[in-house]
Design an enzyme around this catalytic site. Structure first.
Site, PDB file in Angstrom:
ATOM      1  N   CYS A  90       0.841  -1.201   0.000  1.00 35.73           N
ATOM      2  CA  CYS A  90       0.000   0.000   0.000  1.00 35.73           C
ATOM      3  C   CYS A  90       0.872   1.245   0.000  1.00 35.73           C
ATOM      4  O   CYS A  90       1.801   1.343   0.803  1.00 35.73           O
ATOM      5  CB  CYS A  90      -0.911  -0.009   1.231  1.00 35.73           C
ATOM      6  SG  CYS A  90      -2.050   1.389   1.263  1.00 35.73           S
ATOM      7  N   HIS A 133      -8.939  -3.712  -2.887  1.00 34.46           N
ATOM      8  CA  HIS A 133      -8.016  -2.933  -2.060  1.00 34.46           C
ATOM      9  C   HIS A 133      -8.405  -1.446  -2.060  1.00 34.46           C
ATOM     10  O   HIS A 133      -8.461  -0.809  -1.007  1.00 34.46           O
ATOM     11  CB  HIS A 133      -6.579  -3.127  -2.589  1.00 34.46           C
ATOM     12  CG  HIS A 133      -5.535  -2.354  -1.846  1.00 34.46           C
ATOM     13  ND1 HIS A 133      -4.534  -2.967  -1.122  1.00 34.46           N
ATOM     14  CD2 HIS A 133      -5.323  -1.018  -1.717  1.00 34.46           C
ATOM     15  CE1 HIS A 133      -3.760  -2.032  -0.570  1.00 34.46           C
ATOM     16  NE2 HIS A 133      -4.211  -0.842  -0.925  1.00 34.46           N
ATOM     17  N   GLU A 134      -8.705  -0.909  -3.254  1.00 32.88           N
ATOM     18  CA  GLU A 134      -9.043   0.520  -3.357  1.00 32.88           C
ATOM     19  C   GLU A 134     -10.393   0.822  -2.712  1.00 32.88           C
ATOM     20  O   GLU A 134     -10.542   1.838  -2.033  1.00 32.88           O
ATOM     21  CB  GLU A 134      -9.022   0.987  -4.815  1.00 32.88           C
ATOM     22  CG  GLU A 134      -7.660   0.879  -5.498  1.00 32.88           C
ATOM     23  CD  GLU A 134      -6.504   1.430  -4.682  1.00 32.88           C
ATOM     24  OE1 GLU A 134      -6.678   2.432  -3.969  1.00 32.88           O
ATOM     25  OE2 GLU A 134      -5.415   0.836  -4.746  1.00 32.88           O
ATOM     26  N   HIS A 137     -10.118   1.273   0.902  1.00 32.39           N
ATOM     27  CA  HIS A 137      -9.657   2.618   1.292  1.00 32.39           C
ATOM     28  C   HIS A 137     -10.843   3.567   1.455  1.00 32.39           C
ATOM     29  O   HIS A 137     -10.837   4.440   2.315  1.00 32.39           O
ATOM     30  CB  HIS A 137      -8.723   3.198   0.224  1.00 32.39           C
ATOM     31  CG  HIS A 137      -7.283   2.814   0.395  1.00 32.39           C
ATOM     32  ND1 HIS A 137      -6.552   3.139   1.520  1.00 32.39           N
ATOM     33  CD2 HIS A 137      -6.421   2.164  -0.419  1.00 32.39           C
ATOM     34  CE1 HIS A 137      -5.312   2.693   1.382  1.00 32.39           C
ATOM     35  NE2 HIS A 137      -5.206   2.083   0.219  1.00 32.39           N
TER      36      HIS A 137
END
Ligand code: ZN
Length: 155
Positions: A90, A133-134, A137
């Site tokens: 990351c 993953h995004e 966030h």
């Protein structure tokens, strides 16, 4: 072209806050996305999310089919039961080693594109991984919140 500073730290509030939906794809939003694209390419990342440049907005860029794709208001509407383990790093956790994380292998993603048009795509493999993953966030979730599967192998 503008390179934005990347916000770092597992306890930094903006990285831990659930983002707000983007109400409209304005000129300002397009400029932010263009700057984020410059930033992620310079950092050689596979994706970048609003909070990582200090903007608590539900938008990100993710490498899909080797193309850096802007995703506005992305939501994962389906996840496969089948999972896989892939190593992830990351940009916001530069001091953290990559983790082997288990996630669904396939997803269905709904989002708005740069033209303001609704899109729906089924993603698999690396594409599905980067997007998960995004989207994490955008919900204030980081890879340190997941078990590193390698640790279990060592037990
Ligand atoms: Zn990240």
């Amino acid at each position: 072209m503008a390179i934005l500073p990347i916000i770092t730290g597992a306890d930094t509030p903006v990285l831990r806050t659930k983002t707000a939906d983007v109400p409209q794809v304005t000129k300002e939003i397009k400029k932010l996305i263009a700057d984020m694209e410059d930033t992620v390419k310079k950092a050689q990342g596979a994706g970048i999310a609003g909070p990582q440049v200090g903007e608590s907005l539900r938008l990100c860029l993710a490498l899909i089919g080797k193309k850096m794709t802007p995703l506005i208001n992305p939501y994962i509407t389906w996840k496969s039961e089948e999972t896989c383990v892939i190593e992830e790093g990351c940009l916001s956790l530069p001091g953290t080693t990559w983790r082997h994380i288990e996630r669904p292998s396939e997803i269905v993603l709904k989002y708005i594109d740069l033209k303001g048009k609704a899109q729906e795509r089924k993603l698999t493999g690396y594409d599905a991984r980067v997007v998960q993953h995004e989207v994490d966030h955008l919900d204030g979730v980081l890879i340190v919140d997941y078990a590193d599967i390698q640790q279990f192998d060592k037990l």
